[in-house]
Enzyme design. Structure first.
Site, PDB file in Angstrom:
ATOM      1  CG  HIS A  50      -1.987  -1.034   1.197  1.00  0.00           C
ATOM      2  ND1 HIS A  50      -2.995  -1.059   0.254  1.00  0.00           N
ATOM      3  CD2 HIS A  50      -2.197  -2.100   1.995  1.00  0.00           C
ATOM      4  CE1 HIS A  50      -3.795  -2.098   0.485  1.00  0.00           C
ATOM      5  NE2 HIS A  50      -3.326  -2.750   1.534  1.00  0.00           N
ATOM      6  NE  ARG A  75       1.802  -4.845   3.795  1.00  0.00           N
ATOM      7  CZ  ARG A  75       0.630  -4.368   4.224  1.00  0.00           C
ATOM      8  NH1 ARG A  75      -0.149  -5.119   4.993  1.00  0.00           N
ATOM      9  NH2 ARG A  75       0.257  -3.143   3.906  1.00  0.00           N
ATOM     10  CG  ASP A  89      17.428 -12.245  -6.456  1.00  0.00           C
ATOM     11  OD1 ASP A  89      17.768 -13.107  -5.619  1.00  0.00           O
ATOM     12  OD2 ASP A  89      17.104 -12.530  -7.623  1.00  0.00           O
ATOM     13  CD  GLU A 154      -3.955  -8.755   5.052  1.00  0.00           C
ATOM     14  OE1 GLU A 154      -4.174  -7.600   5.448  1.00  0.00           O
ATOM     15  OE2 GLU A 154      -2.998  -9.040   4.303  1.00  0.00           O
ATOM     16  CG  ASP A 180      -7.230  -5.748   4.322  1.00  0.00           C
ATOM     17  OD1 ASP A 180      -8.086  -5.336   3.524  1.00  0.00           O
ATOM     18  OD2 ASP A 180      -6.048  -5.381   4.291  1.00  0.00           O
TER      19      ASP A 180
END
Length: 259
Positions: A50, A75, A89, A154, A180
């Site tokens: 987000h 996240r 990576d 969530e 959520d």
């Protein structure tokens, strides 16, 4: 010259005698990330689900945070194997994957972050920051030691399958997202509703019964303390953009414009 990587969030949790307290970094600003990194908190969550942060930004934030005694987690935008591979990576050692609703999804995420034969992660460490361009000895054979994986529950489906999700080998812990979760329960915007709180606490019990640490997002101080008292091992208690918004609003209230 061989280089050593920082301890993972999994290791930090295992070594800590107390819950680890952290905050979100969603602004994408290295300056803000550096300010937060020097705060004295235990961990930072760099968000790409987000927030406007892309790969180059995340890499810059991780380099900035690395100078401070705080553990960063990233996240991912989703459990997509390509997205997870790219984050690993570029040097993200600790990943949080959102919207995991079932044990099957959790198993797929574990495969995405592990090299063959245990998984499907593409091999590109010699070209990337993850192994410091081959300066971390035995990175390929020890990659699981250098990374930790957390999944986010969530939804009501995730709550129902929490025990099975937590039991998946390779899942190092579970993070509960009340926002959520509340929406999936028909309680949009009501993260502290008693039914949402009960679902979070039920998830805590299911995860802890599997011997895995559980964390939660809780900006409300009283709610955060309730979750800590209930056994949360790691909690996010604020966000960079929220603090900036609330702080600037407080200034405006103290110095109102003339009507």
């Amino acid at each position: 010259m061989p280089l050593r990587l920082a301890p993972t969030f999994r290791a930090r949790l295992a070594e800590s005698a107390r819950p680890l307290i952290g905050m979100w970094v969603t602004s994408g600003s290295p300056v803000v990330a550096e300010i937060c990194a020097g705060s004295g908190l235990d961990w930072l969550l760099v968000d790409t689900e987000h927030s406007p942060a892309g790969l180059e930004t995340v890499e810059s934030l991780l380099r900035t945070i690395a100078a401070y005694p705080i553990t960063p987690m990233v996240r991912a935008p989703s459990g997509d194997p390509v997205a997870l591979k790219q984050l690993l990576d570029l040097g993200a050692q600790n990943l949080l994957v959102p919207m995991v609703d079932s044990a099957e999804q959790a198993e797929a995420v574990v495969r995405a972050v592990r090299y063959p034969p245990r998984g499907v992660r593409g091999v590109g460490s010699a070209l990337s920051r993850s192994a410091r361009w081959s300066r971390v000895e035995d990175y390929l054979t020890k990659a699981d030691e250098f990374t930790s994986l957390f999944v986010q529950i969530e939804s009501t489906a995730g709550v129902a399958d929490a025990a099975k999700i937590a039991a998946v080998d390779g899942v190092d812990g579970v993070f509960v997202g009340p926002s959520d979760l509340a929406a999936s329960m028909g309680l949009l915007g009501q993260q502290t509703h008693p039914d949402v709180t009960a679902a979070v606490l039920g998830t805590f019990e299911a995860v802890r019964a599997q011997g895995k640490p559980v964390g939660v997002n809780a900006f409300d101080p009283a709610q955060a303390q309730r979750y800590l008292d209930a056994g949360a091992s790691f909690v996010l208690v604020g966000a960079d953009v929220t603090l900036l918004a609330q702080g600037s609003e407080a200034l405006a209230r103290r110095h109102p414009r003339n009507p």
